[in-house]
Design an enzyme around this catalytic site. Structure first.
Site, short mmCIF file in Angstrom:
data_model
loop_
_atom_site.label_atom_id
_atom_site.label_comp_id
_atom_site.label_asym_id
_atom_site.label_seq_id
_atom_site.Cartn_x
_atom_site.Cartn_y
_atom_site.Cartn_z
N ASN A 1 -85.46 22.05 -18.92
CA ASN A 1 -84.72 22.55 -20.08
C ASN A 1 -85.53 22.23 -21.33
OD1 ASN A 1 -82.53 23.36 -18.47
ND2 ASN A 1 -81.66 21.30 -18.53
N HIS B 1 -93.69 8.76 -24.12
CA HIS B 1 -92.60 9.52 -24.74
C HIS B 1 -93.13 10.82 -25.32
CE1 HIS B 1 -88.72 10.30 -26.65
NE2 HIS B 1 -89.47 10.89 -27.58
N HIS C 1 -86.66 13.40 -23.99
CA HIS C 1 -87.84 12.78 -23.39
C HIS C 1 -88.14 13.71 -22.22
CE1 HIS C 1 -90.11 8.95 -21.98
NE2 HIS C 1 -90.40 9.92 -21.10
N GLY D 1 -80.58 23.96 -23.28
CA GLY D 1 -79.78 23.07 -22.43
C GLY D 1 -80.29 21.64 -22.36
N HIS E 1 -88.64 15.86 -19.13
CA HIS E 1 -88.31 15.57 -17.72
C HIS E 1 -88.24 16.86 -16.94
CE1 HIS E 1 -84.58 15.91 -20.06
NE2 HIS E 1 -84.04 16.47 -18.99
N HIS F 1 -86.37 18.42 -13.69
CA HIS F 1 -85.31 18.24 -12.70
C HIS F 1 -85.85 18.70 -11.35
CE1 HIS F 1 -81.85 17.90 -15.63
NE2 HIS F 1 -82.74 18.47 -16.41
N CYS G 1 -87.15 6.08 -22.15
CA CYS G 1 -88.13 5.03 -22.46
C CYS G 1 -87.57 3.67 -22.04
CB CYS G 1 -88.49 5.03 -23.94
SG CYS G 1 -89.68 6.31 -24.41
N CYS H 1 -85.62 5.76 -26.78
CA CYS H 1 -84.73 6.69 -26.07
C CYS H 1 -84.36 6.12 -24.69
CB CYS H 1 -85.36 8.09 -25.96
SG CYS H 1 -86.39 8.37 -24.51
P1 AMP Z 1 -81.31 17.72 -19.78
O1 AMP Z 1 -80.02 18.45 -20.05
O2 AMP Z 1 -82.36 18.59 -19.18
O3 AMP Z 1 -81.78 16.96 -21.01
O4 AMP Z 1 -80.97 16.68 -18.65
C1 AMP Z 1 -80.71 15.33 -18.88
C2 AMP Z 1 -80.25 14.77 -17.57
O5 AMP Z 1 -80.36 13.36 -17.58
C3 AMP Z 1 -78.78 15.09 -17.24
O6 AMP Z 1 -78.74 15.82 -16.03
C4 AMP Z 1 -78.13 13.71 -17.09
O7 AMP Z 1 -77.20 13.67 -16.03
C5 AMP Z 1 -79.32 12.81 -16.83
N1 AMP Z 1 -79.16 11.45 -17.30
C6 AMP Z 1 -78.70 11.03 -18.50
N2 AMP Z 1 -78.76 9.69 -18.61
C7 AMP Z 1 -79.27 9.24 -17.44
C8 AMP Z 1 -79.56 7.95 -16.92
N3 AMP Z 1 -79.35 6.84 -17.64
N4 AMP Z 1 -80.08 7.87 -15.66
C9 AMP Z 1 -80.28 8.97 -14.92
N5 AMP Z 1 -80.03 10.23 -15.36
C10 AMP Z 1 -79.54 10.36 -16.60
ZN ZN Z 2 -88.58 8.34 -24.53
#
Ligand code: AMP
Ligand code: ZN
Length: 112
Positions: free
Chosen positions: A83, A44, A94, A89, A96, A98, A5, A2
């Site tokens: 999320n 992951h 993976h 959302g 995370h 925010h 990762c 992903c």
């Molecule tokens: P979520 O909707 O909680 O899965 O949030 C995923 C977040 O990852 C979104 O806010 C994207 O803007 C952010 N995102 C996606 N790809 C990347 C990347 N390569 N580097 C930094 N942020 C990313």
């Molecule tokens: Zn991952």
């Protein structure tokens, strides 16, 4: 592998602002706030829905990292958002957290 990762393995670029053995913090490429960081485990894990009993300490560590980074970046206050699932959302599967901050008036951004 992903995208997060790939960032952990330095196969994809990211603006990394904190790293330790278990976690990584980098800037969101499409920020929704003046300061928008993503805190991830290096392991992951798909989402909060995918955590197992052995991940409890790791998930707690991510919150500790949020506090450490906020202090490092001199943030006066911030919001933490997770999320969970497509219907929640989540777009990247993976886990995370925010970390959002930097508004002049945080009340403008209240979602709950
Ligand atoms: P979520 O909707 O909680 O899965 O949030 C995923 C977040 O990852 C979104 O806010 C994207 O803007 C952010 N995102 C996606 N790809 C990347 C990347 N390569 N580097 C930094 N942020 C990313
Ligand atoms: Zn991952």
């Amino acid at each position: 592998m992903c995208i997060f990762c790939e960032i952990v393995n330095k196969k994809a670029p990211a603006s990394i602002i904190y790293e330790d053995d278990l976690s990584l913090v980098f800037k969101n490429i499409r920020p929704s706030a003046p300061i928008h960081l993503l805190i991830i485990p290096k392991k992951h894990i798909g989402s909060i829905d995918h955590i197992n009993p052995e991940d409890e300490l790791l998930v707690g560590h991510l919150l500790y990292v949020a506090k450490k980074v906020a202090s490092q970046e001199n943030l006066l206050g911030y919001k933490l958002v997770v999320n969970v699932g497509k219907e929640g959302g989540q777009e990247i599967f993976h886990l995370h957290i925010h970390l959002l901050s930097g508004w002049n008036n945080a009340r403008d951004k209240d979602i709950i």
